[in-house]
Write an enzyme that holds these catalytic residues in place. Structure first.
Site, PDB file in Angstrom:
ATOM      1  N   ASN A  36      34.398  26.815  29.954  1.00 36.16           N
ATOM      2  CA  ASN A  36      33.078  27.014  29.353  1.00 36.16           C
ATOM      3  C   ASN A  36      32.964  28.323  28.560  1.00 36.16           C
ATOM      4  O   ASN A  36      32.826  28.323  27.338  1.00 36.16           O
ATOM      5  CB  ASN A  36      32.066  26.941  30.507  1.00 36.16           C
ATOM      6  CG  ASN A  36      30.633  27.092  30.094  1.00 36.16           C
ATOM      7  OD1 ASN A  36      30.321  27.822  29.187  1.00 36.16           O
ATOM      8  ND2 ASN A  36      29.746  26.392  30.781  1.00 36.16           N
ATOM      9  N   ASP A  38      35.158  30.632  27.994  1.00 43.19           N
ATOM     10  CA  ASP A  38      36.294  30.826  27.091  1.00 43.19           C
ATOM     11  C   ASP A  38      36.013  30.185  25.733  1.00 43.19           C
ATOM     12  O   ASP A  38      36.193  30.794  24.684  1.00 43.19           O
ATOM     13  CB  ASP A  38      37.565  30.197  27.669  1.00 43.19           C
ATOM     14  CG  ASP A  38      38.089  30.962  28.874  1.00 43.19           C
ATOM     15  OD1 ASP A  38      37.532  30.768  29.973  1.00 43.19           O
ATOM     16  OD2 ASP A  38      39.041  31.759  28.722  1.00 43.19           O
ATOM     17  N   ASP A 165      36.525  35.829  39.768  1.00 43.94           N
ATOM     18  CA  ASP A 165      36.735  35.099  41.021  1.00 43.94           C
ATOM     19  C   ASP A 165      36.929  35.969  42.259  1.00 43.94           C
ATOM     20  O   ASP A 165      36.269  35.784  43.268  1.00 43.94           O
ATOM     21  CB  ASP A 165      37.964  34.195  40.885  1.00 43.94           C
ATOM     22  CG  ASP A 165      37.993  33.409  39.589  1.00 43.94           C
ATOM     23  OD1 ASP A 165      37.021  33.457  38.829  1.00 43.94           O
ATOM     24  OD2 ASP A 165      39.007  32.743  39.335  1.00 43.94           O
ATOM     25  N   ARG A 198      47.402  37.654  40.891  1.00 44.97           N
ATOM     26  CA  ARG A 198      46.438  36.557  41.056  1.00 44.97           C
ATOM     27  C   ARG A 198      45.646  36.745  42.360  1.00 44.97           C
ATOM     28  O   ARG A 198      46.052  37.519  43.225  1.00 44.97           O
ATOM     29  CB  ARG A 198      47.189  35.212  41.094  1.00 44.97           C
ATOM     30  CG  ARG A 198      47.838  34.807  39.793  1.00 44.97           C
ATOM     31  CD  ARG A 198      46.846  34.368  38.746  1.00 44.97           C
ATOM     32  NE  ARG A 198      46.045  33.227  39.177  1.00 44.97           N
ATOM     33  CZ  ARG A 198      44.975  32.755  38.512  1.00 44.97           C
ATOM     34  NH1 ARG A 198      44.586  33.335  37.388  1.00 44.97           N
ATOM     35  NH2 ARG A 198      44.295  31.725  38.963  1.00 44.97           N
ATOM     36  N   TRP A 348      40.702  40.462  39.144  1.00 42.06           N
ATOM     37  CA  TRP A 348      39.423  41.164  38.914  1.00 42.06           C
ATOM     38  C   TRP A 348      39.221  42.320  39.888  1.00 42.06           C
ATOM     39  O   TRP A 348      38.094  42.761  40.129  1.00 42.06           O
ATOM     40  CB  TRP A 348      38.249  40.179  39.005  1.00 42.06           C
ATOM     41  CG  TRP A 348      38.188  39.275  37.804  1.00 42.06           C
ATOM     42  CD1 TRP A 348      38.664  37.995  37.716  1.00 42.06           C
ATOM     43  CD2 TRP A 348      37.668  39.593  36.496  1.00 42.06           C
ATOM     44  NE1 TRP A 348      38.465  37.495  36.442  1.00 42.06           N
ATOM     45  CE2 TRP A 348      37.857  38.443  35.681  1.00 42.06           C
ATOM     46  CE3 TRP A 348      37.066  40.726  35.933  1.00 42.06           C
ATOM     47  CZ2 TRP A 348      37.449  38.393  34.340  1.00 42.06           C
ATOM     48  CZ3 TRP A 348      36.663  40.676  34.597  1.00 42.06           C
ATOM     49  CH2 TRP A 348      36.861  39.528  33.820  1.00 42.06           C
ATOM     50  N   GLU A 387      45.936  38.299  29.138  1.00 37.20           N
ATOM     51  CA  GLU A 387      44.675  38.015  29.836  1.00 37.20           C
ATOM     52  C   GLU A 387      44.031  39.317  30.336  1.00 37.20           C
ATOM     53  O   GLU A 387      42.834  39.535  30.179  1.00 37.20           O
ATOM     54  CB  GLU A 387      44.961  37.065  31.007  1.00 37.20           C
ATOM     55  CG  GLU A 387      43.732  36.497  31.687  1.00 37.20           C
ATOM     56  CD  GLU A 387      44.097  35.543  32.835  1.00 37.20           C
ATOM     57  OE1 GLU A 387      45.298  35.473  33.212  1.00 37.20           O
ATOM     58  OE2 GLU A 387      43.189  34.881  33.359  1.00 37.20           O
TER      59      GLU A 387
HETATM   60  C1  DGY Z   1      41.097  29.873  37.977  1.00 32.25           C
HETATM   61  O1  DGY Z   1      41.432  28.748  38.326  1.00 32.25           O
HETATM   62  O2  DGY Z   1      41.768  30.881  38.168  1.00 32.25           O
HETATM   63  C2  DGY Z   1      39.860  30.057  37.200  1.00 32.25           C
HETATM   64  O3  DGY Z   1      39.474  31.383  37.187  1.00 32.25           O
HETATM   65  C3  DGY Z   1      38.743  29.171  37.617  1.00 32.25           C
HETATM   66  O4  DGY Z   1      37.778  29.181  36.590  1.00 32.25           O
END
Ligand code: DGY
Length: 416
Positions: A36, A38, A165, A198, A348, A387
Site C-alpha cells: 500500500n 510503497d 513492524d 530482520r 526498525w 531498504e
Molecule cells: C514484512 O513482511 O516484512 C512486511 O513489513 C509486512 O508489511
C-alpha cells in the site's frame, strides 16, 4: 540537482525492473506483491518518468479497496512463493487476494504532490478526480470503523499496519499477544536478508498469531478494532493521516469535488485527539498510545518527527530533532543510539530508512531538511537503492534495488 544523472537513470531502471504492469513490487525477492504505502510513494518516482503510469499505480492499489472502505496493506496480484504469509494464510476472500489490514495512509498526500507538480495538468487533474472518492472513503473508514470511541484515536491492530513492524514502540503492547501452540511459521524473508537485519522470531510469532486470530473473526474490521489483543494508536498512522486529510481537503477545494467542510471537521477532531493523547505536553514529543492499557507509552522512535509534516511542531520537538540529527553520522536513526533497545542493523530498531528521512524532510525547511537530503543522497551514491542502512557507518541493509528508495531519488533528490 543533488544526485548525478547516472544515478537518476539507475533509479529509473530500478522502477522499470520492479514494474509488473500497472503496479510495482517494493523489492523483487523480498516483497513480490503490491504494498500500500510503497505504491503511493513509488508513484512519486513514476511521475518523473510517466505521469499516466504514476496514476495507474494509485488506481491499481485503489482497485483492491474493500467494500467497507479499507485499502489493504498487500495486494497479491498473482501467486509468488517467495513471501510468507501469502494469500493462503490470510484467506480474506477478496479478488484479487489481499491481506486483511491496512497501512499508513500516504495516498492523498502523494496524489496532491502529483497534482502540484503536474506537467500534463489536464491528465493529472482528471486522474485525481477519479481517484479522490475512493481515497476519501478510506480516510472515512479510519474515522468510523477504526476509531476508539473513548479517546477519538485511530485503532491500529497489527504492527504491520504501522509499517514499522518490530519498532520498540510495540514491544510492550505486543508482549501480551498470546502465541498458540504449534504455530507454523516460515521465514522466507531470511532467504533474501540476513537474520540480524530482520525482525526476531519472537516478534514474528506474534505477528502471525494476530493474523490467525483475525482470520477466525472473518476479518470483521469493527471487531478487530474493538477486541484485538494488540490495540495501539500509532504515531506514523496518526501524523500521516492528519497530513493526508489536509492534503485531501486542499485537493477537494482546488478541484471542486467531495465535501471539504466535512473533511476539515474530522481533521480538527483528529488533531485534537493527537494533541490530547499522543503529544507529551512538556517535551512536545509524539508517543504511541496503548489502547488496551489506556496510557501513553514511554518508548521513543523517529516517527515522532513526522509531526513537522502534520503541523504539530513545538520548540521541544525541534530541540529533539536537532539532538537526533547529531546523534549518529547518518541520521535519522529510527531508535536513538543511547536507547537500550537500539540495534544498528535490525530493521526498525535503529537503522536509518531513506523513506522515513524523506517523509520527515517533507515537513521541514532550511538546514534540517537540507541535511536529511544530503545524508540520503550520500547513502544512495555509496550503497545504491537499499531498504535501510546502518546509521553509524552507512552500510546498506535489507532489500536491494528497493522501489521507494529509487522513487524518492527521482522525486526528491533531482532538481525541480
Ligand atoms: C514484512 O513482511 O516484512 C512486511 O513489513 C509486512 O508489511
Amino acid at each position: 540537482m543533488r544526485l548525478p544523472p547516472a544515478t537518476l537513470e539507475a533509479a529509473a531502471r530500478v522502477l522499470r525492473a520492479n514494474d509488473r504492469g500497472g503496479w510495482t513490487v517494493p523489492a523483487r525477492d523480498l516483497y513480490p506483491f503490491q504494498w500500500n504505502w510503497d505504491s503511493a510513494l513509488v508513484a512519486l518516482g513514476w511521475r518523473r518518468l510517466d505521469e499516466a503510469r504514476a496514476l495507474r499505480e494509485l488506481a491499481s492499489l485503489l482497485a483492491a479497496q474493500w467494500p467497507c472502505g479499507m485499502v489493504p496493506q498487500i495486494v497479491f496480484h498473482r501467486p509468488d512463493p517467495r513471501y510468507f504469509p501469502g494469500p493462503e494464510v490470510w484467506r480474506t476472500d477478496r479478488t484479487p487476494p489481499t491481506s486483511g489490514i491496512t497501512q499508513p495512509p500516504v495516498l492523498a498526500s502523494c496524489l496532491a504532490r502529483l497534482v502540484a507538480r503536474a506537467r500534463d495538468r489536464a491528465l493529472v487533474e482528471a486522474g485525481a478526480r477519479q481517484l479522490l472518492p475512493a481515497i476519501e472513503r478510506w480516510h472515512r473508514w479510519f474515522h468510523e470503523v477504526r476509531i476508539d470511541p473513548a479517546t477519538g484515536l485511530v485503532v491500529t491492530v497489527h504492527p504491520w499496519e504501522t509499517g514499522m513492524d518490530d519498532s520498540p514502540l510495540w514491544d510492550e503492547p505486543l508482549a501480551r499477544v498470546p502465541t498458540p501452540q504449534g504455530l507454523r511459521l516460515e521465514r522466507r524473508d531470511l532467504v533474501a536478508v540476513p537474520a540480524d537485519q530482520r525482525p526476531k522470531m519472537a516478534h514474528y510469532r506474534r505477528f502471525l498469531a494476530l493474523v490467525l486470530r483475525f482470520r477466525t473473526w472473518r476479518w470483521d474490521q469493527r471487531r478487530m478494532a474493538a477486541q484485538s489483543p494488540f490495540r495501539v494508536a500509532d504515531p506514523t498512522t496518526h501524523l500521516l493521516l492528519l497530513a493526508a486529510e489536509r492534503d485531501l481537503e486542499a485537493l477537494a477545494r482546488r478541484l471542486g469535488v467531495l465535501d471539504p467542510e466535512a473533511i476539515a471537521a474530522r481533521t480538527a477532531r483528529l488533531e485534537g485527539a493527537i494533541r490530547r493523547h499522543l503529544q507529551d505536553p512538556e517535551s512536545g514529543f509524539i508517543h504511541a498510545f496503548d489502547l488496551v492499557a489506556g496510557r501513553r507509552l514511554a518508548a521513543r522512535a523517529a516517527c515522532a518527527f513526522l509531526a513537522f509534516r502534520a503541523g504539530l511542531a513545538t520548540p521541544g520537538l525541534t530541540r529533539a530533532l536537532m539532538a537526533w540529527l547529531a546523534a549518529v553520522p547518518f541520521p535519522l536513526p529510527t531508535v536513538h543510539p543511547t536507547d537500550p533497545a537500539f540495534e544498528r542493523r535490525r530493521y526498525w530498531r535503529g537503522p536509518v530508512w531513506p523513506v522515513l528521512d524523506r517523509l520527515v524532510a517533507w515537513g521541514l525547511e532550511g538546514e534540517p531538511a537540507a541535511r536529511l537530503a544530503a545524508v540520503v543522497a550520500e547513502l544512495i551514491r555509496r550503497f545504491g537503492f537499499r531498504e535501510y542502512h546502518d546509521p553509524l557507518d552507512g552500510r546498506g541493509l535489507g532489500g536491494r534495488d528497493f522501489s521507494w528508495t529509487a522513487a524518492l531519488a527521482l522525486d526528491w533528490l533531482a532538481d525541480g
